[in-house]
Motif scaffolding. Sequence first.
Motif, mmCIF file in Angstrom:
data_model
loop_
_atom_site.group_PDB
_atom_site.id
_atom_site.type_symbol
_atom_site.label_atom_id
_atom_site.label_comp_id
_atom_site.label_asym_id
_atom_site.label_seq_id
_atom_site.Cartn_x
_atom_site.Cartn_y
_atom_site.Cartn_z
ATOM 1 N N GLU A 42 0.813 -1.220 0.000
ATOM 2 C CA GLU A 42 0.000 0.000 0.000
ATOM 3 C C GLU A 42 0.845 1.268 0.000
ATOM 4 O OE1 GLU A 42 -2.244 -0.827 3.489
ATOM 5 O OE2 GLU A 42 -3.669 -2.088 2.421
ATOM 6 N N VAL A 43 2.068 1.178 0.495
ATOM 7 C CA VAL A 43 2.989 2.307 0.541
ATOM 8 C C VAL A 43 4.376 1.762 0.243
ATOM 9 C CG1 VAL A 43 3.985 4.104 1.987
ATOM 10 C CG2 VAL A 43 1.579 3.546 2.221
ATOM 11 N N THR A 44 5.156 2.474 -0.563
ATOM 12 C CA THR A 44 6.463 1.970 -0.964
ATOM 13 C C THR A 44 7.458 1.956 0.181
ATOM 14 O OG1 THR A 44 6.101 2.715 -3.213
ATOM 15 C CG2 THR A 44 8.361 2.310 -2.565
ATOM 16 N N ASP A 45 7.729 3.097 0.795
ATOM 17 C CA ASP A 45 8.684 3.168 1.911
ATOM 18 C C ASP A 45 8.503 4.490 2.632
ATOM 19 O OD1 ASP A 45 9.876 5.027 0.275
ATOM 20 O OD2 ASP A 45 11.544 3.754 -0.275
ATOM 21 N N PHE A 46 9.487 4.848 3.460
ATOM 22 C CA PHE A 46 9.396 6.083 4.237
ATOM 23 C C PHE A 46 9.833 7.326 3.471
ATOM 24 C CE2 PHE A 46 9.632 3.047 7.834
ATOM 25 C CZ PHE A 46 8.384 3.351 8.357
ATOM 26 N N ASN A 47 10.170 7.169 2.199
ATOM 27 C CA ASN A 47 10.540 8.312 1.377
ATOM 28 C C ASN A 47 9.281 9.120 1.067
ATOM 29 O OD1 ASN A 47 11.295 10.089 -0.634
ATOM 30 N ND2 ASN A 47 12.622 8.617 -1.666
ATOM 31 N N SER A 48 9.219 10.363 1.479
ATOM 32 C CA SER A 48 7.998 11.158 1.293
ATOM 33 C C SER A 48 7.678 11.421 -0.170
ATOM 34 C CB SER A 48 8.107 12.475 2.063
ATOM 35 O OG SER A 48 9.202 13.232 1.587
ATOM 36 N N ASP A 49 8.633 11.211 -1.079
ATOM 37 C CA ASP A 49 8.349 11.364 -2.502
ATOM 38 C C ASP A 49 7.346 10.318 -2.986
ATOM 39 O OD1 ASP A 49 10.123 13.456 -2.624
ATOM 40 O OD2 ASP A 49 11.782 12.231 -3.361
ATOM 41 N N PHE A 50 7.259 9.178 -2.272
ATOM 42 C CA PHE A 50 6.381 8.083 -2.673
ATOM 43 C C PHE A 50 5.190 7.929 -1.733
ATOM 44 C CE2 PHE A 50 10.664 6.727 -4.109
ATOM 45 C CZ PHE A 50 10.423 6.812 -5.471
ATOM 46 N N GLN A 51 4.859 8.956 -1.008
ATOM 47 C CA GLN A 51 3.752 8.840 -0.057
ATOM 48 C C GLN A 51 2.423 8.658 -0.789
ATOM 49 O OE1 GLN A 51 3.595 12.323 2.326
ATOM 50 N NE2 GLN A 51 3.281 13.701 0.616
ATOM 51 N N ALA A 52 1.475 8.084 -0.075
ATOM 52 C CA ALA A 52 0.160 7.822 -0.659
ATOM 53 C C ALA A 52 -0.545 9.126 -1.016
ATOM 54 C CB ALA A 52 -0.674 7.035 0.338
ATOM 55 N N ASN A 53 -1.301 9.113 -2.103
ATOM 56 C CA ASN A 53 -2.071 10.290 -2.492
ATOM 57 C C ASN A 53 -3.151 10.607 -1.469
ATOM 58 O OD1 ASN A 53 -0.763 10.920 -4.918
ATOM 59 N ND2 ASN A 53 -1.870 9.296 -5.971
ATOM 60 N N ASP A 54 -3.802 9.561 -0.962
ATOM 61 C CA ASP A 54 -4.850 9.743 0.045
ATOM 62 C C ASP A 54 -4.401 9.045 1.326
ATOM 63 O OD1 ASP A 54 -7.086 9.892 1.619
ATOM 64 O OD2 ASP A 54 -8.454 9.018 0.146
ATOM 65 N N GLN A 55 -3.832 9.787 2.250
ATOM 66 C CA GLN A 55 -3.298 9.224 3.491
ATOM 67 C C GLN A 55 -4.379 8.597 4.368
ATOM 68 O OE1 GLN A 55 -0.028 9.078 4.516
ATOM 69 N NE2 GLN A 55 0.533 9.839 2.502
ATOM 70 N N THR A 56 -5.634 8.929 4.135
ATOM 71 C CA THR A 56 -6.726 8.387 4.957
ATOM 72 C C THR A 56 -7.303 7.100 4.392
ATOM 73 O OG1 THR A 56 -8.386 9.692 3.797
ATOM 74 C CG2 THR A 56 -7.349 10.701 5.735
ATOM 75 N N ASN A 57 -6.874 6.712 3.173
ATOM 76 C CA ASN A 57 -7.396 5.500 2.551
ATOM 77 C C ASN A 57 -6.247 4.740 1.878
ATOM 78 O OD1 ASN A 57 -8.938 3.498 1.422
ATOM 79 N ND2 ASN A 57 -9.959 4.815 -0.065
ATOM 80 N N LEU A 58 -5.389 4.109 2.671
ATOM 81 C CA LEU A 58 -4.235 3.397 2.130
ATOM 82 C C LEU A 58 -4.649 2.207 1.271
ATOM 83 C CD1 LEU A 58 -1.718 3.484 5.098
ATOM 84 C CD2 LEU A 58 -1.790 4.920 3.065
ATOM 85 N N ARG A 59 -5.787 1.613 1.558
ATOM 86 C CA ARG A 59 -6.238 0.469 0.766
ATOM 87 C C ARG A 59 -6.407 0.852 -0.710
ATOM 88 N NH1 ARG A 59 -10.691 -3.546 3.001
ATOM 89 N NH2 ARG A 59 -8.942 -3.883 4.390
ATOM 90 N N ALA A 60 -6.787 2.086 -0.979
ATOM 91 C CA ALA A 60 -6.938 2.556 -2.363
ATOM 92 C C ALA A 60 -5.585 2.667 -3.062
ATOM 93 C CB ALA A 60 -7.643 3.903 -2.387
ATOM 94 N N GLU A 61 -4.499 2.687 -2.305
ATOM 95 C CA GLU A 61 -3.146 2.801 -2.862
ATOM 96 C C GLU A 61 -2.541 1.436 -3.174
ATOM 97 O OE1 GLU A 61 -1.656 5.782 -3.487
ATOM 98 O OE2 GLU A 61 -3.490 6.739 -2.806
ATOM 99 N N ARG A 62 -3.245 0.352 -2.880
ATOM 100 C CA ARG A 62 -2.696 -0.998 -3.056
ATOM 101 C C ARG A 62 -2.397 -1.265 -4.530
ATOM 102 N NH1 ARG A 62 -6.010 -5.527 -0.206
ATOM 103 N NH2 ARG A 62 -5.367 -4.238 1.535
ATOM 104 N N ALA A 63 -1.158 -1.708 -4.800
ATOM 105 C CA ALA A 63 -0.715 -2.019 -6.163
ATOM 106 C C ALA A 63 0.536 -2.890 -6.084
ATOM 107 C CB ALA A 63 -0.419 -0.734 -6.925
ATOM 108 N N LEU A 64 1.069 -3.266 -7.228
ATOM 109 C CA LEU A 64 2.305 -4.039 -7.232
ATOM 110 C C LEU A 64 3.416 -3.253 -6.548
ATOM 111 C CD1 LEU A 64 2.359 -5.546 -10.829
ATOM 112 C CD2 LEU A 64 1.856 -6.732 -8.698
#
Length: 84
Positions: A42-64
């Motif tokens: 759901e999130v790549t790592d702690f690098n803020s460049d790759f942060q989720a678009n919607d921090q309140t809905n991480l499930r929507a960020e799920r991808a490879l």
Amino acid sequence: QHHVYESSARAFYSGVVLELKKRFSRSFSLQASYTFSRAIDEVTDFNSDFQANDQTNLRAERALSAFDQRHKFVVFGSWSTPAA
């Protein structure tokens, strides 16, 4: 600018490994393995460049995952010499 990091994201991994081993003599053997897998997160790592678009809905960020490697094939041999 203030950043808050937390470990609330999830990662999922599934895979299967096939392995072959063959000893040709006392001193030489060969091994091969094939891995078929899939990594999703759901999130790549702690690098803020790759942060989720919607921090309140991480499930929507799920991808490879960035480290997803579908097929991996490895072959190696081992040759031993007699001890002196």
